[in-house]
Write a protein that holds these residues in place. Sequence first.
Motif, PDB file in Angstrom:
ATOM      1  N   UNK A 228       1.495  -1.492  -0.086  1.00  0.00           N
ATOM      2  CA  UNK A 228       0.007  -0.124   0.410  1.00  0.00           C
ATOM      3  C   UNK A 228       0.488   1.523  -0.286  1.00  0.00           C
ATOM      4  N   UNK A 229       1.879   1.536   0.736  1.00  0.00           N
ATOM      5  CA  UNK A 229       2.950   2.701   0.940  1.00  0.00           C
ATOM      6  C   UNK A 229       4.617   2.639   0.343  1.00  0.00           C
ATOM      7  N   UNK A 230       4.914   3.086  -0.136  1.00  0.00           N
ATOM      8  CA  UNK A 230       6.115   3.272  -0.511  1.00  0.00           C
ATOM      9  C   UNK A 230       7.220   4.245   0.094  1.00  0.00           C
ATOM     10  N   UNK A 231       8.159   4.248   0.654  1.00  0.00           N
ATOM     11  CA  UNK A 231       9.157   4.877   1.250  1.00  0.00           C
ATOM     12  C   UNK A 231      10.132   5.472   0.328  1.00  0.00           C
ATOM     13  N   UNK A 232      10.562   6.534   0.612  1.00  0.00           N
ATOM     14  CA  UNK A 232      11.862   7.285  -0.303  1.00  0.00           C
ATOM     15  C   UNK A 232      13.454   7.063  -0.102  1.00  0.00           C
TER      16      UNK A 232
END
Length: 715
Positions: A228-232
């Motif tokens: 659901x999410x991606x972190x830079x």
Amino acid sequence: MEQQKLEKLLSKMTLDEKIGQLMQFAGHFYATNNNKDPVTGPDDLQVSSKSINYSGSVLGSAGAERNKEIQERYLAQSRMKIPLLFMADVINGFRTIFPIPLGLGASWDPMLVERAQTISAKEASSAGIHVTFAPMVDLVRDPRWGRVMESPGEDSFLNQEFAKASVRGFQGENLQADGERVAACVKHFVGYGAVEGGRDYNKVDLSERELRENYLPAFQAALEAGCELVMTAFNTIDSIPASGNQKLMREILRKEFDFDGVLISDYGAVEELIPHGVAADQKEAARKAMYAGVDIEMMSLCYENSLKELIGEGKVSVDLLDEAVLRILNLKNKLGLFENPYRGASIQKQNKYLFCPEHKEVAQEAAEKSCVLLKNNDVLPLRGGKIALIGPYADNPDILGEWSIFGKKEEAVTLKAGIAKHTSDYTYALGCPMYDRQETALTEAVNVARESTHIILALGEGSDRSGEGRSRSSITLPENQLELLRELKQIGKPITVVLFNGRPLDLMEVAELADGILEAWHPGSVGGTAIANLLFGKANPSGKLTMSFPRTTGQIPVYYNAYNTGRPLPEGSTERFYSRYIDTPNEPLYPFGFGLSYADFQYESLQLSANELKPGGSIDVQVLVKNQSDYSGEEIVQLYIRDLVGEVVRPVKELKAFQKVFIPANESKLVSFSITEEMLRYHHANLEFKSDPGEFKVLVGSSSTDLLSQSFYLK
């Protein structure tokens, strides 16, 4: 809530309320917010109470009662009644701690990883957490980097398998229906594991082909599994920091990978565009991050202080802001927070789940399967006699790893406690503190060792020597620990070294002096029980390395799937004009895929169903694996492929499949694989992803260096 209702909700929000949804602050701000300004938090960050009251998510807060209270107070003063998201680092367990991810990777068991992360989600959700900042799927070839402990290792294919397993474990089938799951956030996008010099937060310089071949696939696999999410990432790619990199985030992540979930910065990474030198101030950093598609700014104030002005000046469109807010609202909706803002948080469930016997049982299994037997000169399993248990890790509860922030060291089972379950015929001595020499401790250890029949020497690096911000220029054991090993060696008793560490180490001297070496990593809450079971033969070691152990720091990076050169070193050659070192072999001390067992597995009769792979077809591969011992055990059968001639230089071998098989004592098993054309594709000079006709080698065996081979052709 229906999408139409979410959009209507968005249309009613003020500009301040929208910007607030993009802000994430640590739990400390909410616990101390008394509507008196400013509120000071970690790193002396000062935030207005208005900003806290508008913000959309909370960092690092856990506990059913605490998070319910924060949510209740927040909603009571909120005009729009949009619930907070609670996010935290649940890396290798919440309260029940599993081996560090590098250790879990060594199990080569995606189903086990999925079970472990299911337990992590169940415990974390009961404590009011909605999102975990995991899995970390950065491919790593440099063990100097402290965050290697969070990675599955050096191989793209294996990283993909563990990425998918972790996402399945965290999220389950339906986040809204299953209140005992959490949303996963895959990190760090992208290339963070390739930081120059192994130094955290440093620059990364990768060709786009290298990025696509090795670093992007695990992220794509996580997204295809529904992450659901991606972190830079903190690093640069092509000299542009990830949090302001439009090509990475808009073109590759959003368009190419079709990711429509939430993109969150790492801690303070938006403001770090300023010291990187690509933004003059917070205003420019905010503009660049928005154009890159960063939805949530973690623990800095660029959006808070500048977005309203940027929108007023027409430098950032309201549409960009609305896109980001809607993605955040969609995530909250998927989690069911509009229906139940206190989703999952339950003191009763906490009491039931946290560190319960069923969870500890899986943690023990994970620790047993993650340990790697690196050396065994017939000293293991232990066969009776008096044991001298010595070393700074012999009775040390610091075995949870750097990122086990919700675990409790006082609950950890030490090696001493584990051994005590098997025998009372042992004597303990410290030998030395973790990093310092202590003459009295050394003398005591020598005396204890003289009275023993076998020495178990527990060495390693503390959790304070690996993890974020803990890169090392030299990866040997501390000198005082090596001195202890040298002194004990002179006694002449068999020595088994048990290693506790968060990275591959330079073990050259240890390998010369020890009779047995068991790599235990930081094994988690019940690590001592698992290790003792292995030492005494109640369990059989089955783990294999997912990252090569160098002979010396100067070899780094050393990894199994390197390219050939125009002057590859012939086997056994010491001639000058080849690609070689003059003071050490090219090969690592312990290669990728290596790991011993008490069983004796032998590979025979590698056979292919055909020597030509036709369009749309496949080739069946079979190998006979014999267990020529009286120990039953699991073997990880590995299949590699080499493309002999490509348009661009190809690796000397690439892992394409593996199977973990149980083979009873003195029995054999026929293991089968299937090769398809898709397994032969790579990125060409124009970055087109396809295969080439020609000759290939298939290699099957017990490690990346112990292999049988056959040739086949792609027509």
